[in-house]
Design a protein around this motif. Structure first.
Motif, PDB file in Angstrom:
ATOM      1  N   THR A  92     -59.432 -77.039  60.312  1.00  0.00           N
ATOM      2  CA  THR A  92     -59.100 -76.307  61.530  1.00  0.00           C
ATOM      3  C   THR A  92     -60.262 -75.442  62.001  1.00  0.00           C
ATOM      4  O   THR A  92     -60.308 -75.068  63.178  1.00  0.00           O
ATOM      5  CB  THR A  92     -57.857 -75.428  61.322  1.00  0.00           C
ATOM      6  OG1 THR A  92     -58.144 -74.398  60.356  1.00  0.00           O
ATOM      7  CG2 THR A  92     -56.681 -76.256  60.828  1.00  0.00           C
ATOM      8  N   ASP A  95     -62.393 -77.118  64.699  1.00  0.00           N
ATOM      9  CA  ASP A  95     -61.827 -77.083  66.045  1.00  0.00           C
ATOM     10  C   ASP A  95     -61.790 -75.667  66.610  1.00  0.00           C
ATOM     11  O   ASP A  95     -61.315 -75.458  67.727  1.00  0.00           O
ATOM     12  CB  ASP A  95     -60.403 -77.650  66.041  1.00  0.00           C
ATOM     13  CG  ASP A  95     -60.360 -79.095  65.594  1.00  0.00           C
ATOM     14  OD1 ASP A  95     -61.352 -79.802  65.867  1.00  0.00           O
ATOM     15  OD2 ASP A  95     -59.361 -79.509  64.977  1.00  0.00           O
ATOM     16  N   ARG A  96     -62.283 -74.700  65.812  1.00  0.00           N
ATOM     17  CA  ARG A  96     -62.254 -73.285  66.215  1.00  0.00           C
ATOM     18  C   ARG A  96     -60.830 -72.810  66.527  1.00  0.00           C
ATOM     19  O   ARG A  96     -60.606 -71.975  67.392  1.00  0.00           O
ATOM     20  CB  ARG A  96     -63.184 -73.027  67.392  1.00  0.00           C
ATOM     21  CG  ARG A  96     -64.652 -73.282  67.062  1.00  0.00           C
ATOM     22  CD  ARG A  96     -65.581 -72.790  68.151  1.00  0.00           C
ATOM     23  NE  ARG A  96     -66.971 -72.962  67.776  1.00  0.00           N
ATOM     24  CZ  ARG A  96     -67.999 -72.563  68.526  1.00  0.00           C
ATOM     25  NH1 ARG A  96     -67.770 -71.972  69.695  1.00  0.00           N
ATOM     26  NH2 ARG A  96     -69.240 -72.758  68.124  1.00  0.00           N
ATOM     27  N   LYS A  97     -59.867 -73.410  65.836  1.00  0.00           N
ATOM     28  CA  LYS A  97     -58.471 -72.975  65.917  1.00  0.00           C
ATOM     29  C   LYS A  97     -57.974 -72.784  64.492  1.00  0.00           C
ATOM     30  O   LYS A  97     -57.215 -73.600  63.959  1.00  0.00           O
ATOM     31  CB  LYS A  97     -57.620 -74.013  66.649  1.00  0.00           C
ATOM     32  CG  LYS A  97     -57.991 -74.182  68.112  1.00  0.00           C
ATOM     33  CD  LYS A  97     -57.105 -75.217  68.790  1.00  0.00           C
ATOM     34  CE  LYS A  97     -57.467 -75.372  70.258  1.00  0.00           C
ATOM     35  NZ  LYS A  97     -56.620 -76.390  70.932  1.00  0.00           N
ATOM     36  N   ASP A 128     -49.706 -63.961  68.497  1.00  0.00           N
ATOM     37  CA  ASP A 128     -50.059 -65.327  68.868  1.00  0.00           C
ATOM     38  C   ASP A 128     -49.057 -66.282  68.256  1.00  0.00           C
ATOM     39  O   ASP A 128     -48.861 -66.299  67.042  1.00  0.00           O
ATOM     40  CB  ASP A 128     -51.469 -65.633  68.350  1.00  0.00           C
ATOM     41  CG  ASP A 128     -52.007 -66.943  68.902  1.00  0.00           C
ATOM     42  OD1 ASP A 128     -51.230 -67.682  69.531  1.00  0.00           O
ATOM     43  OD2 ASP A 128     -53.208 -67.204  68.690  1.00  0.00           O
ATOM     44  N   ASP A 131     -50.301 -72.931  69.372  1.00  0.00           N
ATOM     45  CA  ASP A 131     -50.396 -73.901  70.446  1.00  0.00           C
ATOM     46  C   ASP A 131     -49.309 -74.951  70.250  1.00  0.00           C
ATOM     47  O   ASP A 131     -49.386 -75.775  69.333  1.00  0.00           O
ATOM     48  CB  ASP A 131     -51.781 -74.540  70.429  1.00  0.00           C
ATOM     49  CG  ASP A 131     -51.945 -75.568  71.550  1.00  0.00           C
ATOM     50  OD1 ASP A 131     -51.094 -75.578  72.458  1.00  0.00           O
ATOM     51  OD2 ASP A 131     -52.913 -76.350  71.496  1.00  0.00           O
ATOM     52  N   ASN A 134     -47.870 -75.984  66.673  1.00  0.00           N
ATOM     53  CA  ASN A 134     -48.783 -75.687  65.584  1.00  0.00           C
ATOM     54  C   ASN A 134     -48.305 -74.457  64.811  1.00  0.00           C
ATOM     55  O   ASN A 134     -47.729 -73.528  65.374  1.00  0.00           O
ATOM     56  CB  ASN A 134     -50.198 -75.438  66.116  1.00  0.00           C
ATOM     57  CG  ASN A 134     -50.843 -76.724  66.610  1.00  0.00           C
ATOM     58  OD1 ASN A 134     -50.399 -77.820  66.278  1.00  0.00           O
ATOM     59  ND2 ASN A 134     -51.893 -76.586  67.405  1.00  0.00           N
ATOM     60  N   LEU A 136     -49.589 -71.306  62.642  1.00  0.00           N
ATOM     61  CA  LEU A 136     -50.786 -70.513  62.393  1.00  0.00           C
ATOM     62  C   LEU A 136     -50.861 -70.027  60.952  1.00  0.00           C
ATOM     63  O   LEU A 136     -51.947 -69.806  60.426  1.00  0.00           O
ATOM     64  CB  LEU A 136     -50.831 -69.323  63.345  1.00  0.00           C
ATOM     65  CG  LEU A 136     -50.970 -69.661  64.827  1.00  0.00           C
ATOM     66  CD1 LEU A 136     -51.026 -68.395  65.656  1.00  0.00           C
ATOM     67  CD2 LEU A 136     -52.214 -70.508  65.067  1.00  0.00           C
TER      68      LEU A 136
END
Length: 435
Positions: A92, A95-97, A128, A131, A134, A136
């Protein structure tokens, strides 16, 4: 070129590329000191209070990990985290996520009065949610986490939570380490529904059931649920949370719960429970009612054994702690019966009730107030005298005429004992005579 030479050349090129990549990563990633400074600034922005971090460390191998030591907020009652270890999922990061596979919290102190301040900050009130579907954070583990209530009662917990999307727990367990009989709370999600099977073990008994969460378009959340307490030793259950119970004995009943809010913290602060209970047999701890009545409240140390105790208990979380209210309470000890109600708040009790020495006799009003550990009991002297005379002259089952005569005697005696202020006198229901 021979195959062995090609293979050696390939390994050499791969090694060179990997070395260059590691140099680039090392240049891009911060030093431990820079990481601590960045995390401090981000925490202050999100929480709205000043914080300090003793040290921070990161590593890429064998897996991406960040470790924080001695995190503290600058508050009158600081939030403290001895050590926080975050394990990130490597793929992850590309993907900078970033997704956290696991976060471990050890040796933490969360004062309720300090934590609730964070609910008013922008960072804490709008977390947050990821997305789409997803996740976190996949798993949270905590050990030796101390929760300090509004009244300063500290309780230590261990636990784990596995998360689905939108911070929905898939499985969760909460424990009180070192407590006997043990306390455990387990939640298990029903598929993808916002509904969880709930299993509670406390005080040597159980309180199993289910809870459900409903979400409105506005973002408001409503929590509801039902539990079935069974054979829970009341004093032991409260002692598991460092609280003292006014009564002892094994209780059973039915509990409904509800809460409203936009965040988990708001749900917790608005939580209301209502339990219809029975404790058979039961013991009133730290108060001997018979001694209190016979001495007009001057002496009451001891206990009161009861054949049965029933009633309704409501708990309401507030921004200043939990308020516990008992209504419709009925107790029986031999031929004596009592009814009453009570409120417990901030370790103080306010109670009032009526004791009937015999069925159909005059009731003796009493009150109890003050610290739960040692309440002050008061009895109306005139009412006690009337009840005593009533018991003596009553032919066994009591009649309306007897009751009226004794009530008038009680009123006169009340004025003798208390001057012109007349004390209330209650009459118990007259027992039905057998034909």
């Amino acid at each position: 070129m021979k195959r062995g030479q090609k293979w050696t050349l390939g390994v050499g090129i791969a090694g060179a590329v990997l070395g260059a990549a590691l140099l680039a990563v090392a240049w891009w990633l911060p030093t431990d000191e820079e990481l601590a400074a960045r995390l401090t600034a981000e925490a202050e922005k999100r929480l709205g209070v000043k914080v300090t971090i003793g040290s921070a460390h990161w590593a890429l191998l064998p897996r991406p990990t960040v470790v924080l030591n001695d995190f503290r907020t600058r508050q009158a009652q600081p939030v403290v985290i001895g050590q926080l270890t975050a394990h990130l999922k490597a793929r992850t990061l590309l993907d900078r996520k970033p997704v956290f596979g696991r976060i471990e919290i050890n040796d933490a102190v969360f004062p309720r009065n300090s934590v609730r301040v964070f609910q008013g900050t922008a960072g804490a009130s709008k977390p947050d949610t990821g997305d789409g579907n997803n996740v976190l954070l996949e798993r949270l583990e905590f050990r030796n986490l101390t929760w300090v209530s509004h009244g300063g009662i500290a309780v230590i917990y261990d636990g784990e939570i596995d998360f689905d999307a939108h911070w929905r727990p898939r499985h969760a367990e909460l424990r009180r380490p070192g407590i006997s009989p043990p306390f455990t709370l387990t939640l298990k999600r029903d598929g993808d529904a916002d509904r969880w099977q709930t299993r509670v073990h406390v005080g040597g008994g159980t309180a199993h059931g289910s809870v459900a969460l409903k979400s409105a378009a506005s973002g408001a959340l409503h929590l509801s649920g039902r539990l079935t307490p069974h054979d829970i030793e009341v004093a032991s259950a409260l002692n598991a949370f460092n609280r003292r119970s006014p009564v002892g004995g094994k209780g059973s009943g039915q509990t409904v719960l509800s809460a409203d809010g936009k965040m988990v913290g708001e749900l917790a602060e608005s939580l209301h429970t209502r339990t219809v209970f029975s404790v058979n047999p039961a013991t009133i701890l730290r108060v001997d009612l018979e001694k209190a009545i016979s001495t007009l409240g001057t002496e009451h140390d001891g206990q009161t054994a009861l054949q049965e105790l029933t009633g309704q208990m409501d708990t309401q979380n507030t921004d200043k702690g939990m308020r516990v209210t008992y209504t419709g309470v009925k107790a029986r000890a031999g031929e004596r019966t009592a009814t009453g109600e009570a409120t417990l708040y901030h370790r103080q009790i306010e109670a009032r009730g009526t004791l009937h020495l015999v069925a159909g006799g005059i009731g003796v009003p009493f009150t109890a107030s003050g610290p739960v550990e040692k309440p002050k009991v008061s009895v109306a002297p005139g009412a006690f005298a009337a009840a005593t005379i009533g018991k003596a002259v009553q032919p066994g089952t009591g009649t309306g005429a007897d009751t009226g005569i004794v009530a008038r005697i009680g009123a006169v005696l009340s004025r003798i004992f208390k001057g012109d202020e007349q004390q209330p006198v209650a009459t118990a229901p007259v027992a039905a005579q057998e034909n």
